[in-house]
Design an enzyme around this catalytic site. Structure first.
Site, short mmCIF file in Angstrom:
data_model
loop_
_atom_site.label_atom_id
_atom_site.label_comp_id
_atom_site.label_asym_id
_atom_site.label_seq_id
_atom_site.Cartn_x
_atom_site.Cartn_y
_atom_site.Cartn_z
NE ARG A 203 2.76 -14.41 -7.94
CZ ARG A 203 3.91 -14.63 -8.54
NH1 ARG A 203 4.78 -13.62 -8.67
NH2 ARG A 203 4.22 -15.82 -9.01
NE ARG B 179 13.27 -2.83 -6.46
CZ ARG B 179 12.52 -3.47 -5.57
NH1 ARG B 179 11.46 -2.86 -5.05
NH2 ARG B 179 12.81 -4.71 -5.22
CD GLU C 86 14.53 3.10 -1.84
OE1 GLU C 86 14.87 2.14 -1.12
OE2 GLU C 86 13.49 3.11 -2.51
CG HIS D 172 11.67 0.72 0.07
ND1 HIS D 172 12.62 0.58 -0.91
CD2 HIS D 172 10.79 -0.28 -0.14
CE1 HIS D 172 12.34 -0.47 -1.67
NE2 HIS D 172 11.22 -1.01 -1.21
#
Length: 316
Positions: A157, A235, A264, A282
């Protein structure tokens, strides 16, 4: 959105966005696992004593947590579920929900913002002006985006939303994934290195997890080459980060636009302080509109499960 017939006892696996945390507190009995003095002992003591759980992609959910709400529900705030043990969910008969679709546009917007930012070196140009250097020195030339070649890794998507934005810049488009997407109107490239060699911009929008770990290797970066740019809103695990740092330091790729990292919130020092690398914390889905929609979908999934026995948006 109708509340369930009674408050349910929910286990919060990790810290949640403040708005979601407050809404859950209003509707349910919410217990924060991370606030327990000994979370491991608490999980052992609370087996079978919850109706469900709530987590985020970064917190995941493991077997010992699912054991606290067997036959229940886990509502995940986010689209990534690689850190959720789906095998354990099946063993404990727990339905899992995520929050797809509502963040597609904002993530795709940011992906294309990174394409523009790294190619035109916008953050560096801003620093040039802010530091007062413009009167004494012109900023170096950058790279055009319009009319270039953009390769998308993962045409789900979000990948399709990125493709729509790229078409507005008259870009040539190809994509790589597990299998062709029939009817998408784009050319499929089964060889990732071949896609990287073709592309001026390689944009990652694939899922994380073991299947895609270090998918973008040193070899793929070398195929992208000294005129190619890497953009990652997927990711951090998808990229061999050590290889990326080396490729940047040695000029083997033109630059990178990054919103995600392997560890992260820690970002490798080799990616910092460079005008050809844009590093974001992020924030792809971090807009007021998307955050509200994601929070509402978490609540809707819980309501649907407790009222009908089925979540609205299980993992794809």
């Amino acid at each position: 959105m109708h509340p369930p017939d009674r408050p349910r006892r929910l286990l919060a696996i990790g810290p949640l966005p403040p708005g979601l945390h407050a809404s859950l507190r209003e509707r349910h009995e919410l217990v924060a696992l991370w606030e327990q003095p000994n979370p491991g002992a608490y999980l052992r003591d609370q087996r079978g004593r919850f109706d469900g759980g709530v987590t985020m992609s970064r917190h995941g959910c493991a077997d010992a947590m699912f054991a606290c709400f067997p036959g229940g529900v886990l509502a995940c705030f986010g689209v990534g579920y690689e850190s959720v043990d789906l095998d354990a969910a099946r063993r404990h008969r727990v339905q899992v929900s995520t929050t797809p679709d509502v963040l597609n546009d904002c993530v795709a917007d940011l992906a294309f913002a990174l394409v523009l930012a790294v190619a035109r070196r916008i953050p560096g140009a801003d620093r040039h002006v802010q530091a007062g250097r413009w009167p004494s020195a012109a900023y170096p030339l950058a790279t055009r985006v319009s009319g270039k070649r953009l390769g998308i890794v993962g045409l789900g998507r979000i990948g399709q939303a990125i493709a729509r934005r790229a078409s507005g810049f008259d870009m040539a488009l190809r994509y790589h994934g597990r299998a062709p997407k029939h009817g998408c109107g784009l050319e499929f490239e089964p060889d990732l290195a071949a896609l990287a060699r073709w592309a001026d911009f390689l944009v990652l929008s694939c899922p994380g997890g073991a299947a895609t770990r270090h998918l973008v290797s040193a070899g793929v970066l070398d195929a992208l080459g000294p005129d190619g740019y890497l953009v990652n809103i997927a990711r951090g695990s998808v990229v061999d980060e050590a290889a990326l740092v080396q490729a940047i330091e040695q000029g083997r790729i033109a630059g990178a636009g990054l919103d995600v990292y392997a560890d992260e919130p820690n970002v490798p020092a080799g990616l910092l302080g460079r005008d050809n690398v844009v590093t974001l914390p992020h924030i792809a889905a971090s807009t007021r509109e998307t955050r509200h929609a994601m929070e509402r979908l978490v609540l809707d999934n819980l309501d649907a499960y407790f009222q009908t026995g089925a979540v609205l948006t299980p993992p794809a």
